[in-house]
Design an enzyme around this catalytic site. Structure first.
Site, PDB file in Angstrom:
ATOM      1  N   ARG A   1      43.779 -50.737  25.226  1.00  0.00           N
ATOM      2  CA  ARG A   1      44.820 -50.186  26.105  1.00  0.00           C
ATOM      3  C   ARG A   1      45.266 -48.792  25.642  1.00  0.00           C
ATOM      4  NH1 ARG A   1      46.672 -54.275  29.594  1.00  0.00           N
ATOM      5  NH2 ARG A   1      46.791 -56.355  28.702  1.00  0.00           N
TER       6      ARG A   1
ATOM      7  N   LYS B   1      50.663 -55.724  32.114  1.00  0.00           N
ATOM      8  CA  LYS B   1      50.930 -54.661  31.161  1.00  0.00           C
ATOM      9  C   LYS B   1      50.120 -53.417  31.498  1.00  0.00           C
ATOM     10  CE  LYS B   1      50.409 -58.368  27.959  1.00  0.00           C
ATOM     11  NZ  LYS B   1      49.606 -58.889  26.863  1.00  0.00           N
ATOM     12  N   GLY B   2      49.089 -53.589  32.318  1.00  0.00           N
ATOM     13  CA  GLY B   2      48.111 -52.528  32.552  1.00  0.00           C
ATOM     14  C   GLY B   2      48.659 -51.193  33.009  1.00  0.00           C
TER      15      GLY B   2
ATOM     16  N   PHE C   1      33.254 -52.387  34.534  1.00  0.00           N
ATOM     17  CA  PHE C   1      34.487 -52.826  33.890  1.00  0.00           C
ATOM     18  C   PHE C   1      34.967 -51.704  32.979  1.00  0.00           C
ATOM     19  CE2 PHE C   1      37.496 -55.168  31.369  1.00  0.00           C
ATOM     20  CZ  PHE C   1      38.090 -55.957  32.353  1.00  0.00           C
ATOM     21  N   VAL C   2      36.171 -51.204  33.265  1.00  0.00           N
ATOM     22  CA  VAL C   2      36.675 -50.043  32.532  1.00  0.00           C
ATOM     23  C   VAL C   2      37.891 -50.404  31.675  1.00  0.00           C
ATOM     24  CG1 VAL C   2      35.811 -48.332  34.176  1.00  0.00           C
ATOM     25  CG2 VAL C   2      38.087 -49.321  34.522  1.00  0.00           C
TER      26      VAL C   2
ATOM     27  N   ASP D   1      41.102 -54.035  42.273  1.00  0.00           N
ATOM     28  CA  ASP D   1      39.710 -54.486  42.214  1.00  0.00           C
ATOM     29  C   ASP D   1      39.457 -55.350  43.448  1.00  0.00           C
ATOM     30  OD1 ASP D   1      37.200 -55.182  41.301  1.00  0.00           O
ATOM     31  OD2 ASP D   1      37.907 -56.561  39.776  1.00  0.00           O
TER      32      ASP D   1
ATOM     33  N   LYS E   1      38.727 -49.688  42.745  1.00  0.00           N
ATOM     34  CA  LYS E   1      37.331 -50.146  42.676  1.00  0.00           C
ATOM     35  C   LYS E   1      37.012 -50.816  44.009  1.00  0.00           C
ATOM     36  CE  LYS E   1      36.332 -52.246  38.503  1.00  0.00           C
ATOM     37  NZ  LYS E   1      36.121 -53.483  37.704  1.00  0.00           N
TER      38      LYS E   1
ATOM     39  N   ASP F   1      42.807 -53.089  29.718  1.00  0.00           N
ATOM     40  CA  ASP F   1      42.267 -53.790  28.556  1.00  0.00           C
ATOM     41  C   ASP F   1      41.010 -54.575  28.861  1.00  0.00           C
ATOM     42  OD1 ASP F   1      43.699 -55.808  30.158  1.00  0.00           O
ATOM     43  OD2 ASP F   1      43.241 -57.140  28.491  1.00  0.00           O
TER      44      ASP F   1
ATOM     45  N   GLU G   1      50.326 -49.774  40.020  1.00  0.00           N
ATOM     46  CA  GLU G   1      49.294 -50.645  39.456  1.00  0.00           C
ATOM     47  C   GLU G   1      48.293 -49.833  38.644  1.00  0.00           C
ATOM     48  OE1 GLU G   1      48.134 -53.280  38.564  1.00  0.00           O
ATOM     49  OE2 GLU G   1      48.077 -54.886  40.032  1.00  0.00           O
ATOM     50  N   ASP G   2      47.624 -50.495  37.702  1.00  0.00           N
ATOM     51  CA  ASP G   2      46.576 -49.825  36.938  1.00  0.00           C
ATOM     52  C   ASP G   2      45.300 -49.677  37.773  1.00  0.00           C
ATOM     53  OD1 ASP G   2      46.094 -52.585  36.915  1.00  0.00           O
ATOM     54  OD2 ASP G   2      45.681 -52.694  34.768  1.00  0.00           O
TER      55      ASP G   2
HETATM   56  P1  IMP Z   1      42.429 -57.718  41.422  1.00  0.00           P
HETATM   57  O1  IMP Z   1      43.405 -58.810  41.754  1.00  0.00           O
HETATM   58  O2  IMP Z   1      41.002 -58.223  41.430  1.00  0.00           O
HETATM   59  O3  IMP Z   1      42.585 -56.495  42.285  1.00  0.00           O
HETATM   60  O4  IMP Z   1      42.644 -57.318  39.916  1.00  0.00           O
HETATM   61  C1  IMP Z   1      43.812 -56.790  39.467  1.00  0.00           C
HETATM   62  C2  IMP Z   1      43.928 -56.792  37.957  1.00  0.00           C
HETATM   63  O5  IMP Z   1      42.702 -57.124  37.287  1.00  0.00           O
HETATM   64  C3  IMP Z   1      44.283 -55.414  37.485  1.00  0.00           C
HETATM   65  O6  IMP Z   1      45.657 -55.176  37.552  1.00  0.00           O
HETATM   66  C4  IMP Z   1      43.723 -55.419  36.067  1.00  0.00           C
HETATM   67  O7  IMP Z   1      44.665 -55.948  35.159  1.00  0.00           O
HETATM   68  C5  IMP Z   1      42.511 -56.335  36.134  1.00  0.00           C
HETATM   69  N1  IMP Z   1      41.242 -55.563  36.259  1.00  0.00           N
HETATM   70  C6  IMP Z   1      40.442 -55.430  37.349  1.00  0.00           C
HETATM   71  N2  IMP Z   1      39.385 -54.648  37.090  1.00  0.00           N
HETATM   72  C7  IMP Z   1      39.515 -54.249  35.800  1.00  0.00           C
HETATM   73  C8  IMP Z   1      38.723 -53.393  34.940  1.00  0.00           C
HETATM   74  O8  IMP Z   1      37.675 -52.811  35.290  1.00  0.00           O
HETATM   75  N3  IMP Z   1      39.210 -53.236  33.667  1.00  0.00           N
HETATM   76  C9  IMP Z   1      40.358 -53.828  33.217  1.00  0.00           C
HETATM   77  N4  IMP Z   1      41.119 -54.625  33.984  1.00  0.00           N
HETATM   78  C10 IMP Z   1      40.698 -54.841  35.265  1.00  0.00           C
HETATM   79 MG    MG Z   2      44.406 -56.801  32.630  1.00  0.00          MG
END
Ligand code: IMP
Ligand code: MG
Length: 176
Positions: A164, A42-43, A151-152, A102, A130, A158, A98-99
């Site tokens: 959100r 949903k991000g 963490f944002v 990370d 990030k 969220d 994507e939001d």
């Molecule tokens: P990744 O697989 O570690 O790159 O994470 C992807 C997903 O983790 C993102 O689409 C977000 O939904 C969530 N996420 C990662 N970091 C944050 C943050 O700082 N705040 C909120 N959601 C996050």
């Molecule tokens: Mg999320």
């Protein structure tokens, strides 16, 4: 466990300016192409809804939902498709929206999955990046803001489904 926003990292004004800039660039790059935007639920919804209105060329969109962190701030590395596309990707110039990237594990899985559906092209557009926690190498064609390892929340992102709807990006403080 409770959470509150302790600091603004990116203001509403900065977001607005960035969206215009990104929309213009995408419109230029995709002029005459078959732009198909895929929003990751949903991000990405708030970012995507502002972004598509800043892209002044024809486009179509669809959505996917994948499993993410749940109530924790740590990635599990396990990605599950909770909602799939309703459209075939053949001959489409796909832009994944994507939001935040990370660790990159979610996107890395999605890229492999979507590539196997034979789109004409496939690029990534993320609102936040990030890079400090990256585990998978990913090429980000469009990247709104690079942020530190915090963490944002807000603007679609969220913590435990909260925050959100904030119109800016804030840093969250978690207390036990
Ligand atoms: P990744 O697989 O570690 O790159 O994470 C992807 C997903 O983790 C993102 O689409 C977000 O939904 C969530 N996420 C990662 N970091 C944050 C943050 O700082 N705040 C909120 N959601 C996050
Ligand atoms: Mg999320």
């Amino acid at each position: 466990m409770s959470a509150k926003v302790c600091k603004t990292l990116i203001s509403e004004e900065e977001i607005k300016e960035k969206i215009i800039e990104m929309g213009q660039r995408i419109a230029k790059d995709y002029a005459g192409k078959n732009l198909f935007v895929i929003g990751i639920l949903k991000g990405s919804i708030i970012f995507l809804s502002d972004l598509v209105r800043a892209i002044p060329i024809p486009l179509k969109m669809d959505f996917m939902a994948v499993s993410s962190y749940g109530a924790s701030t740590q990635t599990s590395g396990v990605v599950r498709i909770l909602k799939d596309l309703e459209t075939d990707l053949t001959d489409k110039d796909v832009l994944i929206v994507e939001d935040i990237v990370d660790t990159g594990l979610t996107l890395s899985y999605l890229i492999d999955n979507l590539r196997s559906r034979n789109p004409k092209s496939l690029n990534i557009c993320t609102f936040l990046d990030k890079p400090s926690r990256r585990k998978a190498t990913i090429e980000l064609e469009y990247n709104g803001f690079e942020i530190p390892d915090e963490f944002v929340v807000g603007y679609g992102l969220d913590f435990n489904e909260e925050f959100r709807n904030l119109p800016y990006i804030g840093i969250v403080e978690i207390t036990k």
